[in-house]
Motif scaffolding. Structure first.
Motif, short mmCIF file in Angstrom:
data_model
loop_
_atom_site.label_atom_id
_atom_site.label_comp_id
_atom_site.label_asym_id
_atom_site.label_seq_id
_atom_site.Cartn_x
_atom_site.Cartn_y
_atom_site.Cartn_z
N ASN A 63 0.80 -1.23 0.00
CA ASN A 63 0.00 0.00 0.00
C ASN A 63 0.83 1.27 0.00
N GLY A 64 2.10 1.17 -0.34
CA GLY A 64 2.92 2.37 -0.41
C GLY A 64 4.07 2.33 0.56
N GLN A 65 4.46 3.50 1.03
CA GLN A 65 5.64 3.61 1.86
C GLN A 65 5.41 3.03 3.25
N VAL A 66 6.47 2.48 3.82
CA VAL A 66 6.42 1.94 5.17
C VAL A 66 6.40 3.10 6.16
N GLY A 67 5.51 3.00 7.12
CA GLY A 67 5.41 4.04 8.14
C GLY A 67 6.21 3.67 9.38
N ALA A 68 5.49 3.41 10.48
CA ALA A 68 6.15 3.00 11.72
C ALA A 68 6.65 1.57 11.59
N PHE A 69 7.64 1.21 12.41
CA PHE A 69 8.32 -0.07 12.25
C PHE A 69 8.76 -0.58 13.61
N ALA A 70 8.67 -1.91 13.80
CA ALA A 70 9.16 -2.54 15.03
C ALA A 70 9.47 -4.00 14.71
N ALA A 71 10.41 -4.57 15.47
CA ALA A 71 10.81 -5.96 15.29
C ALA A 71 11.08 -6.58 16.64
N SER A 72 10.84 -7.89 16.73
CA SER A 72 11.08 -8.64 17.96
C SER A 72 11.95 -9.84 17.64
N ALA A 73 13.12 -9.91 18.29
CA ALA A 73 14.02 -11.03 18.06
C ALA A 73 13.53 -12.28 18.78
N SER A 74 12.87 -12.10 19.91
CA SER A 74 12.39 -13.27 20.66
C SER A 74 11.28 -13.99 19.91
N SER A 75 10.37 -13.23 19.31
CA SER A 75 9.28 -13.83 18.54
C SER A 75 9.61 -13.97 17.07
N GLN A 76 10.68 -13.30 16.59
CA GLN A 76 11.10 -13.30 15.20
C GLN A 76 9.95 -12.87 14.29
N VAL A 77 9.38 -11.73 14.62
CA VAL A 77 8.33 -11.13 13.81
C VAL A 77 8.69 -9.67 13.58
N VAL A 78 8.14 -9.14 12.50
CA VAL A 78 8.32 -7.74 12.13
C VAL A 78 6.94 -7.12 11.98
N ALA A 79 6.78 -5.94 12.53
CA ALA A 79 5.52 -5.21 12.42
C ALA A 79 5.80 -3.86 11.78
N HIS A 90 0.88 -4.41 9.56
CA HIS A 90 1.16 -5.73 9.00
C HIS A 90 2.17 -6.44 9.89
N ILE A 91 1.92 -7.75 10.11
CA ILE A 91 2.80 -8.59 10.92
C ILE A 91 3.35 -9.69 10.02
N TYR A 92 4.70 -9.74 9.92
CA TYR A 92 5.37 -10.75 9.12
C TYR A 92 6.29 -11.56 10.02
N THR A 93 6.45 -12.84 9.66
CA THR A 93 7.35 -13.72 10.39
C THR A 93 8.65 -13.89 9.64
N PHE A 94 9.72 -14.14 10.39
CA PHE A 94 11.04 -14.35 9.81
C PHE A 94 11.53 -15.73 10.24
N PRO A 95 12.19 -16.50 9.38
CA PRO A 95 12.74 -16.16 8.05
C PRO A 95 11.81 -16.49 6.88
N GLU A 96 10.58 -16.94 7.19
CA GLU A 96 9.70 -17.31 6.09
C GLU A 96 9.21 -16.10 5.30
N LEU A 97 9.24 -14.91 5.94
CA LEU A 97 8.70 -13.67 5.36
C LEU A 97 7.25 -13.88 4.93
N ARG A 98 6.53 -14.48 5.83
CA ARG A 98 5.12 -14.79 5.59
C ARG A 98 4.26 -13.86 6.45
N LYS A 99 3.21 -13.33 5.83
CA LYS A 99 2.32 -12.44 6.57
C LYS A 99 1.47 -13.26 7.52
N ALA A 115 5.66 -0.77 18.85
CA ALA A 115 6.55 -1.45 19.79
C ALA A 115 6.03 -2.86 20.02
N LEU A 116 6.93 -3.83 19.97
CA LEU A 116 6.60 -5.22 20.25
C LEU A 116 7.13 -5.59 21.62
N SER A 117 6.38 -6.42 22.35
CA SER A 117 6.80 -6.85 23.67
C SER A 117 7.95 -7.84 23.57
#
Length: 1659
Positions: A63-79, A90-99, A115-117
């Motif tokens: 949907n265009g440019q990325v706005g706010a951003f956060a990542a969690s190493a414990s859960s290995q997800v990106v928001a 949007h919530i994506y998992t790593f390393p699958e890069l799956r939504k 912010a991710l817990s």
């Protein structure tokens, strides 16, 4: 590289694009996703970078440019959030890069913080304007747990507590808030806890409640003490939060924060403080640096000084390590790491409230972010420039550069020939990067050190051309992709090089600059990139397209021009041939410009304005319309010429789905047309049908859209870079027709066959070229180039155009040297002739003189200069006129407000004989509304008076008509007398009968009406004074007129007396006639009036007419006859006596001896008449002098009388002002009571709103308590059931194993009660992580850990001997059930305790709410009482006589308990007191007289006793008095005084003799002193001579010594030795003698000083 989701769907013909790779680094928001991978947003993508292999992967935001951003190493997800309307998270998992999921909230525009817990599936988000809502989500279940709004508060950072996800830290620009998430059974609550920060000096100030002040100071006069919000007139929420400006203290500004393992927060500030926030008490402490030992402090000072000096040499501001501004923080078990603007990584060892610092690394760049890897082995440092460093705390080494990012955006990108292996990009800052097309790996980079403007890759060689903003073109050798180098530079001009274009075979390089300049270069390195020439177009160039024509060996260049005055586009096409390279001199002129005829220019006008255009080989042009989202197709005919452009209409037009200005790009095989615009969406069209083949949203509108795009030569890849999002995207075909691929491959193969012929040769030449020297002072070049080669480099700082022009000028100078010298000689002769003519012109008469401009030979230049001067004059005239106009407007505005709007203007009247003046009262003209309001108030007052009179009449006894009138008159008089209390306005023109009684002003309407009536009284007083003032002004005007009349008489007298005396003539000043200030007299204008020629002629004509008229009036025959005969009068007047003269007889001219008797008689009569006439003249002169004195006395008397009138008027003015001030004081008191009443109403309304708000909160609190109670009840039941089940399990175990033997049962019972130790796997794995807790987060995790621990206990090794295997299995199952139930009971107990704690907090909040409501009710009750007091207690003004009341101090005494009584009571009491006082005084006088007699007798008695005592003492003294010889001599000798006088005379005679003797001795001693001084001088002279001899002797001795040493003679004469010895002894003797004489001289001088004449009388 592997690309994430984001590929566009297939187009109309089944084609689609996908992202091959993405590169860029747009911001510093990095985060670890695992131990070796970091992620960060870049444009429309989230990039995942492997820090070991440097490989990247990307996830595209659809949907265009990325706005706010956060990542969690414990859960290995990106928001991350998008930036569309109603944005999603949007919530994506790593390393699958799956939504995983999408979160949709109520945000309308954008999310600013995410912010991710640390543990658990929780996400916090904060939206921007207009909601400003903080929300907490469960992203696994896609549930919004809770949200709260903070209107108008912009957040800067947001983070969870790593140890407790139920705590959030929200940081704004100048505030910090701790949010607590409380869980209920079915709901979550966000509880806000603001943290009070210290001020800018680091001091904490106590919080002050301004809405409910803790103390209240009520004053009976000034009223109750109300809060500032009520005084400000605020209600509702504004009243609760209002803080006056003088009470606002600027707090510190947080910059960075981090959580500790103890759930505390460390925070850095802009002011340099480090804060520690207690999240339990919500308090702040300022950490202080621990003072190091003295020797460590000295070392630190030396290091700091050395560091500051190094930073100064580098041109940076010296850093302050005492108070560094921390921009980033990271916490570990050892302590705190922080960094900031100084670029220094600092380690803080914090203990209690003190810390010690240690410098870990210095990277000399501002650090914006710090983050630990999940295993806490490495720390990443991110700088403002985008560079990423890695630091390992365990090794304590230097920071290693990990990622060399760039802070500037990509400017352009292109494929390196042959186009299937590498690509090259350049940034705005001038950094060139080489990328691998396969996976986007950055192979190398080089910084040019200057701002770039364009870039292109050559098809014929592996060279890259980069255009700069300074007008240079840098050529790079990229034959080795890992080591690019600059091999050549060309300085074309000082104009920026906006774009660079190669033809497809790499023969020409076309450079587009500003101001319509286009340069043509040879693109081959073998020709050393020779500049062929340039051309200048009429307008600015918007776009340029190059089309090859291999059949005719031509290159066709199409240029899109910016035609501003027409709503259409203009295309210009010119041709380049290979002959331009071989025979360059035939195609360019001497200045390097191409001949227009050789370029074969043609112009075409399009029917609409275009922003970009490209051309196919078959004369088809595609244009992107700039005024509408349209792509038009044109077919250009060959009939157009350069002289007359032809307007073409589009053959086909399609609507693009893009918006904003667009850009077109054609594929090398001309099959595909790419279109990009400001929205960032890339469209691929088929050039044959203009159908959409594919599209991809690779950039965004927020990032500025697409800056540039380019196809690879084989057509498989497309490079697209954004305008401002710092992203470079490489796209490739995902789906495409096989025929399209074959066509592109065939064209690429054919093009490679053509290029291979020259590529190898050019690359070998390129490799052999030396690297360019970047040193500007160096004069060496890459290759030796002569002027014949046509190449000009920028080593000498001159542009190629400049050198061409300089060369042409040099040749012209040499060619025309003789003609130039002849012209100079002619010019010199002409100058001499003109100077001679000017000199002759000065000698001729003025009428024959010529003007200086007539000697000017350059008339055109003169006219030009005159035109410029006229323009300057016209401009200055316009500016002056505008300035005058502004002053006139300001004058009119001031005149209207201060003069025209006043019905009575302010003026003064002054005394004649002093500077004393009196001014009137200026009055504004009252408007119609004011008069109507006054009439309404007067009508209300009359109505109220009539009602009061009627009430009094009805309540009293029926009176007769006369008695009623008399009673009414008495009532009126009494009312008037009561109203007069407090002012004397009735005595000075004010009508006080219209006023209300001061004791009747209870309502607000009465007070407002009284204010209006008091203003009317003041107006009347001023008007009455102004009437008297006008009379005095008239009197002064009359007096001035009288003085002028009398001065005329005095002037006549002075003329008759023939005297010159300056008369005193009074005039009115500007203060007395202020209207004169508004008119400017001609005498006030100092500058000469400018008159046009017409005005001058008209003035001369008027002067001529006036002169003729005056001559006509003076030329009268009758008047001339009267003057001749009778002196101009018909009868003789007394005034003419002084003019009369007796004519002397004619015989006076003869001698007196010749006179006859008759003549003598005539002469006697003549003398008598002369004498009589002189006497008469003298009498008349005396009469005139007396008349003059009388008139002067009369003038002085009248003017002095007028001065007395002015003084009386001044006294009247002073009393009028006193009256006005009295009435104004009443108005001020009334206004103050009205203001106080309004403040009380505001406070009451604010309290009511506050009460309503608290009641609503109480209702909500009651609901929360009810829900909390239900949650406690809901948790109590399962908890009790779990306990009951636990007991049942124990009983079941007893029954199950009751039949086992006793010893075996006891052993089983011990094993049944034994509990294993739960392994803390997380702690074992992450020993360096300070935030890892040993306890699991939920029940399932705890049970799984427990079952893993039970596996070891259930092994057969622990089975008791003698127990059956089946029984052991039953035992293990029972023990597992028991332990699982115990774990369940523990978790149920924790849940129940949490619910009970929540209920306790809700109960405390409810109790606090009750106390606040009770306090509010008390405040309302007190407020109502104060309002009643205010209505009852009136302010009454009394008029006291001077001296009646005396105060000991300046403070007003307290009259709160005073009582008003009648004056007669006081006077009667005073009379009684005075009578009693007189009686008392009479008695006191009688008592005083009697006491006086007693005291006198006692005094006489005492006096006699003292006389007796004195006489006794005298008799005693006579008896014991001793008699000496002097006394006897005094008693026996008759002439004692004579004897004493003789004795004194003898003593004086002896004293005189002694004085003479002393003077004689002094002279003797002085003579000795002079002799000694003379001896001293002689000795000094001898000593000086001896010293000279001694020096000479020393010299001779040294010479002899040298001679002796040189000659080695050791035999010295004994005679010389003795002589020398005697001289030495003599010198010693003389020195001793000098010392003794000096001592004697000092003794003599001391004796002389002792013989001071002042001591002679002692001798």
């Amino acid at each position: 590289m592997a690309a994430g989701p984001g590929s566009a769907g297939p187009g109309a013909e089944g084609a689609a694009l996908e992202v091959s790779w993405v590169q860029g680094f747009s911001n510093k928001n990095l985060a670890f996703i695992n131990n070796r991978t970091v992620c960060y947003p870049c444009g429309n993508y989230i990039l995942f970078l492997d820090i070991e292999t440097k490989k990247t992967r990307a996830v595209q935001c659809q949907n265009g440019q990325v706005g706010a951003f956060a990542a969690s190493a414990s859960s290995q997800v990106v928001a991350f959030s998008d930036r569309q309307l109603n944005p999603l998270i949007h919530i994506y998992t790593f390393p699958e890069l799956r939504k995983l999921t999408e979160l949709k909230g109520d945000a309308q525009l954008d999310y600013t913080l995410l912010a991710l817990s640390f543990k658990g599936p929780y996400l916090a988000s904060y939206s921007s304007i207009p909601e400003f809502v903080l929300s907490v989500w469960n992203w696994q279940e896609n549930i919004l747990l809770c949200s709260e709004s903070q209107p108008g508060l912009t957040g800067t950072s947001l983070s969870f507590n790593p140890m407790n996800w139920q705590q959030l830290c929200f940081v704004a620009e100048s505030s910090v808030t701790i949010w607590c998430i409380e869980k209920g059974k079915d709901e979550h609550l966000l509880i806000r806890h603001p943290v009070q920060l210290p001020d800018e000096q680091g001091a904490m100030s106590p919080h002050e409640d301004l809405f409910f002040p803790p103390t209240r100071k009520d004053d009976p006069y000034y009223g109750p003490d109300l809060p500032i919000s009520a005084i400000a007139g605020l209600e509702g929420d504004e009243a609760e939060t209002f803080v006056p400006r003088n009470c606002i203290k600027t707090s510190v500004h947080p910059t960075a924060h981090c959580w500790t393992a103890a759930s505390e927060i460390y925070m850095g500030c802009k002011e340099g403080f480090v804060l520690a926030i207690d999240t339990e008490q919500y308090s702040v402490s300022v950490l202080q640096q621990k003072a190091p030992p003295e020797f460590m402090q000295k070392i630190a000072d030396v290091v700091s000084y050395a560091r500051s000096e190094v930073q100064k040499k580098k041109g940076r501001k010296p850093s302050n390590l005492q108070k560094p501004v921390l921009l980033a923080m990271a916490f570990c078990k050892e302590g705190l790491y922080a960094a900031g603007h100084e670029g220094i990584l600092i380690f803080y060892h914090i203990k209690d409230l003190q810390y010690e610092i240690k410098i870990c690394a210095d990277i000399s760049e501002p650090i914006s972010s710090l983050m630990f890897s999940p295993d806490y082995t490495s720390l990443l440092l991110v700088t403002d420039q985008g560079t990423v460093y890695s630091y390992r705390p365990a090794h304590s080494g230097e920071a290693v550069k990990l990622l060399d990012g760039t802070c500037s955006c990509f400017l352009a990108a292109d494929f390196l020939t042959p186009g299937n292996n590498y690509c090259v990009s350049v940034t705005i800052s001038g950094e060139v990067q080489v990328w691998s097309l396969e996976d986007g790996t950055c192979l190398s980079k080089i910084n040019l050190g200057t701002e770039a403007a364009s870039m292109a890759c050559s098809p014929s060689s592996k060279s890259v051309a980069v255009g700069t903003q300074r007008g240079q073109i840098c050529f790079l050798d990229v034959t080795k992709a890992e080591a690019p180098r600059v091999v050549h530079k060309t300085f074309l001009s000082k104009l920026p090089v906006l774009s660079l274009h190669y033809d497809q075979i790499g023969q020409f390089l076309i450079a587009r600059a500003t101001e319509g300049h286009i340069f043509i270069l040879d693109a081959r390195p073998s020709k050393l990139f020779q500049v062929l020439g340039y051309t200048v177009l009429e307008d600015e160039v918007l776009h340029l397209s190059v089309t090859p024509d291999l059949n005719h060996d031509l290159v066709k260049v199409m240029v899109l021009l910016d035609v501003a005055e027409f709503q259409q586009a203009r295309l210009e096409i010119f041709h380049l041939s290979s002959a331009m390279i071989t025979d360059n001199e035939e195609y360019v002129n001497e200045q390097g410009m191409f001949n227009a005829s050789e370029l074969k220019k043609k112009q075409y006008d399009m029917d609409c304005p275009l922003s970009s255009a490209v051309r196919l080989k078959n004369s088809i042009v595609f244009g992107y319309c700039s005024c509408a989202p349209l792509i038009s197709k044109y077919h250009l005919s060959e009939g157009a010429t350069f002289g007359g452009p032809t307007i073409f209409s589009s053959e086909q037009t399609i609507h693009s789905k893009q918006f904003g200005s667009g850009l077109l790009c054609l594929s090398p095989n001309s099959q595909w047309l790419a279109a990009g615009a400001k929205d960032g969406v890339l469209f691929i069209y088929s050039t044959s049908s203009l159908d959409v083949l594919a599209q991809n949203h690779c950039h965004s509108y927020q990032g500025g859209g697409i800056r540039s795009m380019v196809f690879s030569l084989d057509g498989n890849f497309i490079l697209v870079n954004g305008e401002n999002d710092c992203a470079l995207v490489c796209l490739k075909w995902k789906e495409i027709k096989k025929t399209e691929v074959e066509k592109a491959a065939l064209y690429w193969q054919s093009l490679r066959d053509v290029l291979n012929k020259s590529t190898s040769v050019e690359d070998s030449v390129l490799k052999s070229m030396a690297e360019w020297n970047f040193d500007p002072e160096s004069t060496s070049k890459s290759l030796s180039v002569t002027e014949e080669d046509g190449d000009i480099t920028d080593t000498d700082g001159m542009t190629w155009i400049g050198q061409k022009i300089q060369k042409v000028m040099r040749e012209e100078t040499l060619r025309f040297a003789n003609q130039k010298e002849e012209l100079q000689m002619g010019i010199r002769k002409l100058c001499e002739t003109i100077q001679k003519m000017m000199h002759e012109n000065e000698q001729v008469p003025d009428i024959e003189k010529l003007e200086l401009w007539e000697f000017n030979l350059d008339l055109e230049e003169q006219e030009k200069v005159q035109a410029e001067a006229e323009e300057d004059v016209a401009r200055a005239t316009r500016e002056i006129e505008m300035e005058i106009l502004s002053y006139c407007y300001l004058q009119d505005l001031i005149k209207f407000e201060c003069w025209d709007n006043m019905c009575v203007k302010e003026r003064a009247v002054k005394c004649f004989h002093s500077d004393f003046e009196v001014r009137n009262f200026p009055l504004e003209e009252r408007s119609k509304e004011e008069l109507e309001t006054l009439e309404e108030v007067l009508q209300l007052k009359r109505t109220a008076d009539l009602q009061a009179q009627k009430k009094n009449l009805d309540s009293g006894i029926a009176l007769s008509e006369e008695e009623g009138k008399e009673a009414a008159r008495e009532v009126t008089v009494d009312a008037a007398s009561l109203c007069l209390n407090g002012s004397l306005s009735s005595q000075y023109g004010g009508n006080t009968s219209i006023l209300y009684h001061q004791c009747d002003l209870h309502t607000k309407e009465q007070k407002l009406n009284q204010t209006i009536l008091l203003k009317e009284v003041i107006y009347k007083v001023k008007a009455a004074f102004n009437e008297e003032f006008d009379i005095v002004v008239q009197k002064k005007e009359q007096e001035i007129a009288r003085v002028k009349e009398r001065n005329l008489k005095i002037q006549e007298i002075l003329e008759q007396l023939d005297l010159q005396v300056e008369l005193w003539e009074p005039v009115l000043t500007d203060d007395e006639m202020p209207e004169r200030v508004l008119t400017v007299q001609d005498s006030e204008i100092k500058a000469e009036k400018y008159m046009t020629q017409e005005e001058k002629e008209q003035a001369e004509m008027l002067a001529k007419l006036e002169r003729e008229k005056r001559l006509a009036t003076t030329d009268d025959e009758r008047l001339r006859a009267l003057d001749d005969m009778m002196g101009g009068v018909l009868e003789l007047r007394r005034e003419d006596v002084l003019k009369m003269d007796i004519p002397p007889p004619d015989f006076l001219s003869r001698p007196e001896d010749l006179w006859t008797e008759e003549e003598k008689k005539v002469f006697e009569e003549y003398e008598k008449k002369v004498k009589e006439l002189d006497e008469e003249k003298e009498d008349y002169r005396q009469f005139l002098r007396n008349e003059w004195s009388k008139i002067e006395a009369s003038i002085k008397e009248t003017t002095q009388n007028f001065d007395e009138i002015v003084h009386k008027l001044s006294e009247k003015k002073l009393k009028s002002q006193m009256v006005i001030y009295q009435e104004e004081l009443k108005i001020v008191n009334l206004i103050y009571t009205l203001l106080l009443d309004e403040e009380l109403d505001t406070r009451e309304a604010g309290l009511h709103k506050f009460l309503i708000k608290k009641k609503k909160e109480k209702v909500k609190g009651a609901r929360k308590i009810l829900s909390a109670k239900r949650a406690v009840e809901a948790c109590t039941g399962p908890y009790k059931e779990a306990l009951h089940e636990e007991k049942n399990l124990e009983h079941g175990f007893m029954k199950l194993f009751a039949h086992t033997p006793g010893n075996l049962f006891e052993e089983l019972l011990q094993l049944y009660k034994h509990r294993p130790e739960t392994p803390d796997t997380e702690i074992l794995l992450d020993t360096a992580n300070p935030y890892v807790k040993g306890s699991p987060e939920d029940y399932q995790g705890a049970v799984s850990l427990l079952m893993k621990a039970m596996d070891e206990l259930d092994s057969p090794e622990h089975m008791p001997s003698g127990l059956d295997q089946s029984m052991w299995e039953h035992f293990c199952l029972a023990r597992r059930n028991k332990m699982e139930n115990e774990e369940r009971v523990k978790w149920k107990a924790l849940a129940l305790a949490e619910m009970q704690a929540c209920l306790h907090r809700r109960t405390e909040e409810n109790d606090k709410m009750k106390s606040e409501l009770e306090k509010t009710f008390q405040e309302l009750t007190w407020l109502k009482e104060e309002k009643m007091k205010l209505q009852q207690n009136l302010i009454v003004q009394f008029l006291l006589k001077q001296g009646q009341v005396e105060l000991d101090s300046t403070q007003i005494p307290e009259y709160s308990d005073a009582v008003l009584i009648d004056r007669s009571v006081v006077e009667e009491l005073n009379r009684a007191v005075a009578a009693q006082g007189e009686k008392k005084i009479t008695a006191m006088v009688e008592f005083k007289d009697f006491s006086k007699g007693i005291i006198q007798l006692e005094w006489e008695h005492k006096k006699m006793k003292m006389q007796i005592q004195d006489l006794k003492e005298k008799a005693r003294d006579i008896v014991i008095l001793p008699i000496s010889k002097d006394c006897q001599l005094f008693l026996t000798m008759h002439n004692y005084d004579t004897h004493i006088a003789q004795h004194l005379a003898g003593m004086e005679q002896s004293l005189g003799v002694m004085d003479k003797l002393h003077k004689k001795n002094v002279k003797t001693h002085q003579k000795k002193v002079r002799e000694l001084k003379k001896c001293i001088r002689l000795k000094e002279q001898e000593n000086y001579e001896l010293s000279l001899q001694l020096k000479e002797m020393l010299v001779s001795v040294s010479e002899r010594m040298h001679i002796f040493e040189a000659a080695d003679t050791r035999d010295i004469s004994e005679k010389i030795t003795r002589q020398r010895y005697r001289e030495i002894v003599k010198q010693k003797y003389l020195r001793n003698l000098i010392r003794e004489q000096e001592k004697q001289l000092a003794v003599l001088q001391s004796e002389i000083q002792s013989w001071n004449p002042r001591t002679l009388h002692i001798i």
